[in-house]
Design a protein around this motif. Structure first.
Motif, PDB file in Angstrom:
ATOM      1  N   SER A 178       0.772  -1.369  -0.241  1.00 27.18           N
ATOM      2  CA  SER A 178      -0.038  -0.085  -0.147  1.00 27.18           C
ATOM      3  C   SER A 178       0.847   1.111  -0.045  1.00 27.18           C
ATOM      4  N   ALA A 179       2.065   1.034   0.429  1.00 24.68           N
ATOM      5  CA  ALA A 179       3.017   2.241   0.476  1.00 24.68           C
ATOM      6  C   ALA A 179       3.824   2.367  -0.681  1.00 24.68           C
ATOM      7  N   VAL A 180       3.678   1.788  -1.863  1.00 19.85           N
ATOM      8  CA  VAL A 180       4.521   1.942  -3.057  1.00 19.85           C
ATOM      9  C   VAL A 180       4.442   3.397  -3.491  1.00 19.85           C
ATOM     10  N   PRO A 181       3.180   4.136  -3.540  1.00 16.93           N
ATOM     11  CA  PRO A 181       3.459   5.358  -3.974  1.00 16.93           C
ATOM     12  C   PRO A 181       4.231   6.319  -3.042  1.00 16.93           C
ATOM     13  N   LYS A 182       4.388   6.039  -1.887  1.00 18.18           N
ATOM     14  CA  LYS A 182       5.044   6.786  -0.974  1.00 18.18           C
ATOM     15  C   LYS A 182       6.771   6.276  -1.047  1.00 18.18           C
ATOM     16  N   PHE A 183       6.945   5.168  -1.337  1.00 16.66           N
ATOM     17  CA  PHE A 183       8.162   4.943  -1.714  1.00 16.66           C
ATOM     18  C   PHE A 183       8.888   5.437  -3.013  1.00 16.66           C
ATOM     19  N   LYS A 184       8.029   5.666  -4.029  1.00 17.96           N
ATOM     20  CA  LYS A 184       8.310   6.406  -5.093  1.00 17.96           C
ATOM     21  C   LYS A 184       8.803   7.660  -5.014  1.00 17.96           C
ATOM     22  N   GLY A 185       7.985   8.320  -3.865  1.00 19.22           N
ATOM     23  CA  GLY A 185       8.246   9.745  -3.772  1.00 19.22           C
ATOM     24  C   GLY A 185       9.629   9.922  -2.733  1.00 19.22           C
ATOM     25  N   ILE A 186       9.895   8.709  -1.918  1.00 14.92           N
ATOM     26  CA  ILE A 186      11.153   8.928  -0.996  1.00 14.92           C
ATOM     27  C   ILE A 186      12.328   8.824  -2.289  1.00 14.92           C
ATOM     28  N   LEU A 187      12.118   7.755  -3.216  1.00 14.51           N
ATOM     29  CA  LEU A 187      13.158   7.660  -4.118  1.00 14.51           C
ATOM     30  C   LEU A 187      13.519   9.162  -5.097  1.00 14.51           C
ATOM     31  N   ASP A 188      12.439   9.605  -5.241  1.00 13.19           N
ATOM     32  CA  ASP A 188      12.566  11.087  -5.934  1.00 13.19           C
ATOM     33  C   ASP A 188      13.270  11.953  -5.037  1.00 13.19           C
ATOM     34  N   ARG A 189      12.994  12.019  -3.665  1.00  9.74           N
ATOM     35  CA  ARG A 189      13.410  13.121  -2.982  1.00  9.74           C
ATOM     36  C   ARG A 189      14.932  12.596  -2.132  1.00  9.74           C
ATOM     37  N   TYR A 190      15.263  11.598  -2.314  1.00 14.35           N
ATOM     38  CA  TYR A 190      16.591  10.965  -1.645  1.00 14.35           C
ATOM     39  C   TYR A 190      17.699  11.566  -2.122  1.00 14.35           C
TER      40      TYR A 190
END
Length: 322
Positions: A54-66
């Motif tokens: 369910s957190a896949v969209p959040k992890f995509k954001g983490i990848l963008d911001r990291y």
């Protein structure tokens, strides 16, 4: 080597050796396989899997911001996960609240349906509803009374078949809270009772469980609230100096909420919170002795130990499952 591989994933994505979806799934895999590293040991495998997917969209954001200048990806994830999990827990609580609201309407829904079904019947001399038997011209009590659990009248029916049908019916009644309308026809057909009688019996049982359902909902809400505080204090502790007085205070608050969460879970697992009628409650509704309920439950357990199933006659559905 595990941390090195995790920390290399963003760079591999930027270089194009991994697509964004592949990079996210590899990160999810590392987190899933190392629950202790990311404070997810309190989740079982299914719950952890649901949370991460369910957190896949959040992890995509983490990848963008990291940005690697902020530190290793593992540490960045460690500090990011509590907030993501808190949002997930709140969403689950909202869904649970929605389900509770639906359950509270069960009584009204069933009363409307019973009133509609009553047009097929008439009132008895004592004022009780008499429902027309689907298999004949006479009228019979809407609830399944003691004669259902007496000796079989059809001597051509083997005793084993009689016991299987009664055991299946008792298991269905114990699971009444979770059985939907579409299953009532299968239950009545297999056990040999009219659908109207089974429907009315199920409604009566569900009505008896409404108060317990509300109590359980309150405990669940307290449990989820406590878990929200646990996530909050864990995140705050991770950013606080361990030698400070603030750290000690936060640690006390964390321990209190964690104990509260554990106690609420233990309470929810107890029999007093189970949304199933106890044997004596079921016996009272059916107007039979409690031992009759126990006889067929023990028979069902005996079949289960032997590996034999209680099957629905028309499609082979296992009636032990709600």
């Amino acid at each position: 080597m595990e941390d090195c591989e995790l920390d290399m994933i963003p760079e591999m994505w930027k270089k194009g050796s991994l697509s964004k979806e592949e990079a996210v799934m590899k990160i999810l895999e590392r987190v899933y396989m190392n629950p202790g590293r990311f404070n997810l040991l309190d989740m079982d495998e299914d719950e952890r899997s649901d949370f991460l997917l369910s957190a896949v969209p959040k992890f995509k954001g983490i990848l963008d911001r990291y940005d690697k200048r902020l530190g290793p990806l593992g540490a960045y994830l460690f500090y990011s996960l509590p907030g993501i999990r808190l949002s997930w827990s709140r969403k689950k609580e909202e869904e649970t609240a929605s389900k509770r609201a639906t359950r509270r309407n069960l009584k009204n829904i069933y009363e409307i349906e019973v009133e509609k079904n009553s047009r097929l019947g008439r009132a008895g001399e004592d004022g009780s509803l008499k429902v027309r038997d689907a298999g004949g011209d006479g009228f019979e009590e809407p609830l399944v009374f003691r004669r259902v659990f007496g000796r079989r009248k059809n001597l051509l029916e083997p005793k084993e078949v009689f016991y299987k049908k009664r055991a299946a019916f008792v298991l269905a009644l114990k699971s009444a809270w979770y059985i939907d309308d579409s299953s009532l026809g299968k239950i009545s057909g297999y056990c040999g009772f009219s659908k109207e009688r089974v429907f009315e019996t199920m409604r009566k049982i569900k009505d008896s469980l409404l108060e317990r359902s509300e109590k359980r909902a309150k405990v669940e809400a307290c449990r989820d609230r406590a878990w929200g505080f646990v996530c909050k204090y864990r995140e705050m502790l991770a950013r606080t100096d361990p030698s400070s007085s603030k750290f000690i205070l936060l640690k006390k608050k964390l321990d209190y909420q964690l104990n509260s969460w554990k106690n609420k879970n233990k309470l929810l697992q107890s029999c007093q919170m189970t949304l199933a009628p106890r044997n004596n409650e079921l016996a009272k509704i059916l107007k039979v002795k409690p031992y009759r309920i126990s006889v067929f439950l023990n028979y069902a357990k005996k079949l289960e130990k032997s590996g034999e199933r209680l099957l629905c006659a028309d499609d082979g559905e296992d009636l032990r499952k709600p």
